[in-house]
Design an enzyme around this catalytic site. Structure first.
Site, PDB file in Angstrom:
ATOM      1  N   ASP A 279     -24.917 -17.568  49.486  1.00 16.82           N
ATOM      2  CA  ASP A 279     -25.373 -17.658  48.091  1.00 16.82           C
ATOM      3  C   ASP A 279     -24.426 -16.890  47.184  1.00 16.82           C
ATOM      4  O   ASP A 279     -24.854 -16.120  46.324  1.00 16.82           O
ATOM      5  CB  ASP A 279     -26.803 -17.133  47.960  1.00 16.82           C
TER       6      ASP A 279
ATOM      7  N   LYS B 106     -22.117 -16.236  44.154  1.00 12.88           N
ATOM      8  CA  LYS B 106     -22.037 -16.681  42.761  1.00 12.88           C
ATOM      9  C   LYS B 106     -21.862 -15.436  41.895  1.00 12.88           C
ATOM     10  O   LYS B 106     -22.150 -14.317  42.347  1.00 12.88           O
ATOM     11  CB  LYS B 106     -23.305 -17.437  42.354  1.00 12.88           C
TER      12      LYS B 106
ATOM     13  N   ASN C  87     -24.432 -12.641  41.780  1.00 11.55           N
ATOM     14  CA  ASN C  87     -24.596 -11.793  42.959  1.00 11.55           C
ATOM     15  C   ASN C  87     -23.379 -10.909  43.211  1.00 11.55           C
ATOM     16  O   ASN C  87     -23.268 -10.297  44.266  1.00 11.55           O
ATOM     17  CB  ASN C  87     -24.878 -12.644  44.201  1.00 11.55           C
TER      18      ASN C  87
ATOM     19  N   ASP D  83     -27.094  -9.071  47.295  1.00 13.81           N
ATOM     20  CA  ASP D  83     -28.116 -10.089  47.554  1.00 13.81           C
ATOM     21  C   ASP D  83     -27.825 -10.915  48.801  1.00 13.81           C
ATOM     22  O   ASP D  83     -27.340 -12.045  48.730  1.00 13.81           O
ATOM     23  CB  ASP D  83     -28.279 -11.017  46.356  1.00 13.81           C
TER      24      ASP D  83
ATOM     25  N   THR E 177     -27.241 -21.840  45.660  1.00 13.61           N
ATOM     26  CA  THR E 177     -27.439 -22.201  44.259  1.00 13.61           C
ATOM     27  C   THR E 177     -26.672 -23.484  43.995  1.00 13.61           C
ATOM     28  O   THR E 177     -25.499 -23.586  44.341  1.00 13.61           O
ATOM     29  CB  THR E 177     -26.934 -21.059  43.353  1.00 13.61           C
TER      30      THR E 177
END
Length: 461
Positions: A134, A136, A139, A152, A174
């Site tokens: 995840d 991005k 994070n 995260d 995401t």
């Protein structure tokens, strides 16, 4: 309820509120013994139980124990009370990298520095058998010196999560940053998927916007699947080449971490000093993930005996939607449903709210409700019908934390009795949480959440 100035576990004085998500809030705090500033993520146990996120929390704890790197947020300790879980973490004073990108593209040297630190951290995670899944800008945090910190790890995967084919099979992440092989649900190499996400991040840092953008979610998935995007004219040739290799839709030919780190553009200005970990020989504080949930029975005094029914939240991920729409064709999602054995609707409510609503409906209609393997909610009638008891399965898929698709389908009993139950009882009762039923006009004027970098400003948990 925690408040500013209160003392937590006689060890930390809570300070200002830093952010909040669906299941957690984050506070700045001060270690009373050392005076050091920390960030404490406070997770509501009851909510985590209600949506079946216990395994995700345990995984995050286990993964963060393994990772000790200058560019990864450090987890100091995990504490728990009867109702809360407390993650005590390194405090990143500079906030999210996203906030910088939201103001526009970064200078090439600045973007490269962040990208170098990101690749260093992700490569280290992979060396420990951990895939983030995840990645991005939201994070990626910044410390007081402007150094990047990956955070995260709630959706991360350990090597033991792989099946016998050596691949991961859980779709998560995401939408705008996810690799095409993750969407396709055919099994994927988590490290290769992380490389794709790093490629999207590099593009965003240098361009100031996402490579794959479309207000229609399915059209965006189609573009991701084909690796269809345009380079800005200000991208240097060597940057274009690197981004193209990272955003190769074929994971087999996608560039490797080793080659990224050997790339001439990547190596410009690279700090080649060996990474030194503070307290290298010190054993990390013991963090027993199972112990955090070891007193769940304490919740029984707070909740109704039927609380167990509301725990599952059925595989919350956006990309299972694709399996209903072969070839990214929207027609598979929007067709006549009157006589089908399954129906789908979208809702701009949280998973917690949707589950609570289904529980209320079941109670009012005198339906039994229980959890099935795989995270489904199963509703059953109380009386025998023409072909046995009517059963309805409900599964929730997350598009964003406050936008979901729910599929309801007949699992048992007579089809006509099922259709009558849905049409006369369940559908009308769901009215206040529905954004739209598939194949029907939107019932509210507001627009669904758009997937664009400027609009992803939700606080991460």
């Amino acid at each position: 309820m925690e408040s500013k100035g209160s003392v937590l576990m006689q060890r930390y004085e809570l300070g200002r509120h830093l952010g909040q998500g669906t299941f957690a809030k984050v506070h700045y705090a001060r270690n009373l013994k050392t005076g050091t500033g920390v960030a404490i993520k406070i997770v509501d146990k009851e909510k985590v139980l209600k949506v079946g996120m216990i395994d995700q929390i345990k995984r995050e704890i286990s993964v963060m124990r393994l990772i000790r790197h200058p560019n990864v947020v450090e987890l100091y300790e995990v504490m728990a009370s009867k109702t809360k879980i407390y993650f005590v973490m390194e405090y990143a004073k500079g906030g999210e990298l996203f906030n910088k990108v939201a103001r526009g593209k970064l200078k090439e040297d600045v973007a490269r520095k962040y990208f170098q630190q990101l690749i260093s951290a992700v490569d280290y995670c992979h060396s420990r058998g951990v895939c983030h899944r995840d990645l991005k800008p939201e994070n990626l945090l910044l410390d007081e010196n402007g150094n990047l910190k990956v955070s995260d790890f709630g959706l991360s995967a350990l090597a033991e999560s792989k099946r016998q084919d050596g691949l991961l099979h859980t779709t998560c992440g995401t939408p705008a940053y996810v690799a095409p092989e993750v969407i396709n649900r055919k099994g994927y190499d988590g490290a290769k998927a992380d490389i794709w996400s790093c490629g999207v991040i590099l593009f965003v840092l240098l361009a100031g916007y996402l490579p794959f953008r479309d207000s229609n979610l399915m059209e965006m998935y189609r573009k991701i699947g084909k690796g269809e995007f345009k380079m800005p004219n200000w991208f240097a040739p060597e940057v274009r080449k690197l981004v193209s290799k990272m955003l190769d839709p074929n994971p087999r030919t996608r560039i490797s971490m080793e080659k990224i780190m050997g790339n001439s553009w990547f190596r410009k200005g690279l700090d080649t000093k060996p990474i030194i970990f503070e307290k290298e020989d010190a054993e990390p504080a013991p963090l027993d993930a199972d112990a955090v949930f070891g007193r769940l029975e304490d919740l029984s005094s707070m909740t109704d005996s039927k609380q167990e029914l509301s725990k599952p939240c059925c595989n919350l991920n956006a990309f299972d939607i694709i399996s209903y729409s072969a070839g990214f064709d929207l027609s598979g999602l929007f067709e006549e449903t009157e006589r089908k054995k399954e129906v789908r609707f979208t809702s701009n409510k949280s998973a917690f709210t949707i589950i609570s609503k289904l529980e209320d409906i079941a109670k009012r209609l005198r339906l039994k409700i229980k959890k099935r393997d795989g995270g489904l909610l199963k509703l059953e009638g109380s009386k025998e019908g023409r072909k046995g008891i009517v059963g309805v399965d409900a599964e929730i898929f997350e598009i964003t934390p406050l936008f979901h698709m729910v599929e309801m389908k007949k699992s048992n009993g007579d089809t006509l009795e099922y259709q009558k139950l849905m049409k006369q009882d369940i559908r009308p009762a769901l009215k206040d949480i529905i954004w739209t039923w598939e194949g029907e006009q939107q019932q509210q004027q507001q627009q669904p959440p758009q997937i664009a970098v400027q609009e992803q400003e939700q606080v991460q948990e």
